[in-house]
Design a protein around this motif. Structure first.
Motif, PDB file in Angstrom:
ATOM      1  N   ILE A 173       0.834  -1.208   0.000  1.00 47.28           N
ATOM      2  CA  ILE A 173       0.000   0.000   0.000  1.00 47.28           C
ATOM      3  C   ILE A 173       0.865   1.254   0.000  1.00 47.28           C
ATOM      4  N   GLU A 174       1.920   1.235   0.799  1.00 48.04           N
ATOM      5  CA  GLU A 174       2.795   2.409   0.902  1.00 48.04           C
ATOM      6  C   GLU A 174       3.570   2.658  -0.382  1.00 48.04           C
ATOM      7  N   TYR A 217      -5.764   1.598   6.185  1.00 54.99           N
ATOM      8  CA  TYR A 217      -5.556   2.595   5.132  1.00 54.99           C
ATOM      9  C   TYR A 217      -6.862   2.980   4.427  1.00 54.99           C
ATOM     10  N   LEU A 226      -5.671  -3.344   5.262  1.00 53.25           N
ATOM     11  CA  LEU A 226      -6.558  -2.631   4.340  1.00 53.25           C
ATOM     12  C   LEU A 226      -7.427  -1.629   5.101  1.00 53.25           C
ATOM     13  N   GLY A 244       1.998   2.418  -3.300  1.00 53.11           N
ATOM     14  CA  GLY A 244       1.020   2.877  -4.268  1.00 53.11           C
ATOM     15  C   GLY A 244      -0.014   1.871  -4.728  1.00 53.11           C
ATOM     16  N   HIS A 245       0.076   0.625  -4.290  1.00 50.18           N
ATOM     17  CA  HIS A 245      -0.892  -0.389  -4.719  1.00 50.18           C
ATOM     18  C   HIS A 245      -2.235  -0.176  -4.016  1.00 50.18           C
ATOM     19  N   ARG A 246      -3.300  -0.215  -4.793  1.00 50.05           N
ATOM     20  CA  ARG A 246      -4.639  -0.026  -4.237  1.00 50.05           C
ATOM     21  C   ARG A 246      -5.578  -1.194  -4.552  1.00 50.05           C
ATOM     22  N   SER A 247      -5.103  -2.158  -5.307  1.00 50.21           N
ATOM     23  CA  SER A 247      -5.895  -3.347  -5.605  1.00 50.21           C
ATOM     24  C   SER A 247      -5.004  -4.563  -5.417  1.00 50.21           C
ATOM     25  N   MET A 265      -9.091   1.110   2.950  1.00 52.69           N
ATOM     26  CA  MET A 265      -9.353   0.393   1.709  1.00 52.69           C
ATOM     27  C   MET A 265     -10.423  -0.675   1.924  1.00 52.69           C
TER      28      MET A 265
END
Length: 338
Positions: free
Chosen positions: A175-176, A208, A205, A178-181, A210
């Motif tokens: 996540i840190e 953050y 998740l 830049g991944h969001r999926s 998500m």
């Protein structure tokens, strides 16, 4: 040829028989100079210390029984090697047993340990589908230390992996960057390791902000073909996925195949839409012979073995030791795949 005795060693070293005995047993406060003289005499005379006979006289044992039920599990093999190494450093020897997966074989193994006079038993649990030990292990009359890859609800001395922490660490890392999926691939539905890692995945998740999606955590049998199928189906349905947490080495290998089948590549660059980042949960040296090398959360197998051996020795020295539960966290090793 006359058999060399402890008396001969004492005469040559110029010390008492009791001093030689203390040096051999690594007991008492003996000066370094005296210890050196005794060892020099032992070497010159070729004296061989009969540990079994000494243990019998002292009603003690330097034998530790080690039960390993699954020789195909790389984590257990690494832990076993670490346990043996640490115990040997401390003057103990390991008596290995590999009972089959039924109570009769396990009972015979424990009986054999008792007949051999082992001082304690270290059990490497390999069943990730239950929270409990086999009944024969719960009733083990000898000092017992259990090593488990998943959480156990047992009142026993326990050394185990923190699967929740490992998955949370891996997810936060992605996540840190830049991944969001992100998806989790592999493990059977009833696998406790998978369930614990999913808790860590979900927690990261949520931290953050998500969204958790059940379809992004497909379970499958433990083989590369099954992992390849579920990964391909997932990527074809959702081409926005940019990162995968892989349950096992087989899941990672299967995922690589699926990534290539859908026309994408393995890599860490989240801004290149064709790349998919991969993270595993143990150091897969046989996989890392290829490129790219894989990012993973270490299984802490060597430290697990050291902790198990140390806990066993402590238990033998402190029979009334309160139950210890040691949980070991993995370390993320960043390489080329994520």
């Amino acid at each position: 040829m006359k058999k060399v005795s402890i008396i001969d060693v004492a005469k040559l070293a110029g010390v008492s028989v009791s001093t030689v005995s203390l040096v051999l047993r690594q007991k008492g406060k003996i000066s370094d100079a005296t210890i050196e003289k005794v060892h020099a005499a032992i070497t010159e005379l070729g004296y061989v210390h009969n540990v079994a006979a000494a243990n019998l006289r002292a009603n003690t044992s330097n034998l530790i029984g080690l039960i390993l039920r699954d020789f195909s599990d790389s984590f257990s093999i690494k832990v076993m090697a670490s346990i043996v190494q640490e115990l040997e450093k401390q003057g103990y020897m390991v008596f290995l047993g590999q009972p089959l997966n039924d109570d009769d074989h396990l009972e015979r193994c424990l009986l054999s340990f008792k007949q051999q006079g082992v001082a304690g038993v270290i059990y490497l649990s390999s069943d990730a589908t239950t929270l409990h030990l086999p009944e024969k292990m719960r009733l083990c009359p000898l000092p017992l230390v259990v090593v488990s890859q998943s959480l156990l609800e047992e009142n026993c001395h326990l050394v185990m992996r923190d699967n929740r922490q490992a998955a949370s660490l891996a997810t936060r890392y992605l996540i840190e960057r830049g991944h969001r999926s992100i998806a989790y691939i592999g493990g059977r539905e009833n696998d406790m390791i998978r369930q614990q890692r999913l808790l860590g995945f979900h927690s990261a998740l949520t931290q953050y902000g998500m969204v958790w999606r059940d379809e992004a955590t497909p379970a499958c049998s433990d083989d590369t073909h099954a992992a390849s199928i579920v990964t391909r189906q997932l990527l074809e349905k959702n081409n926005t996925i940019t990162a995968l947490l892989c349950h096992s080495p087989d899941a990672m290998i299967g995922s690589i195949s699926a990534i290539h089948q859908v026309g994408r590549t393995v890599g860490k660059d989240v801004f290149l839409t064709q790349q998919v980042a991969l993270i595993g949960f143990e150091d897969m040296l046989h996989v890392n012979l290829t490129s790219p090398s894989f990012t993973y959360v270490s299984s802490a197998s060597e430290e697990t073995g050291r902790q198990a051996a140390t806990l066993m020795i402590r238990k033998l020295k402190e029979p009334e030791l309160q139950v210890q539960r040691i949980t070991l966290s993995g370390q993320l090793i960043a390489r080329e795949s994520a």
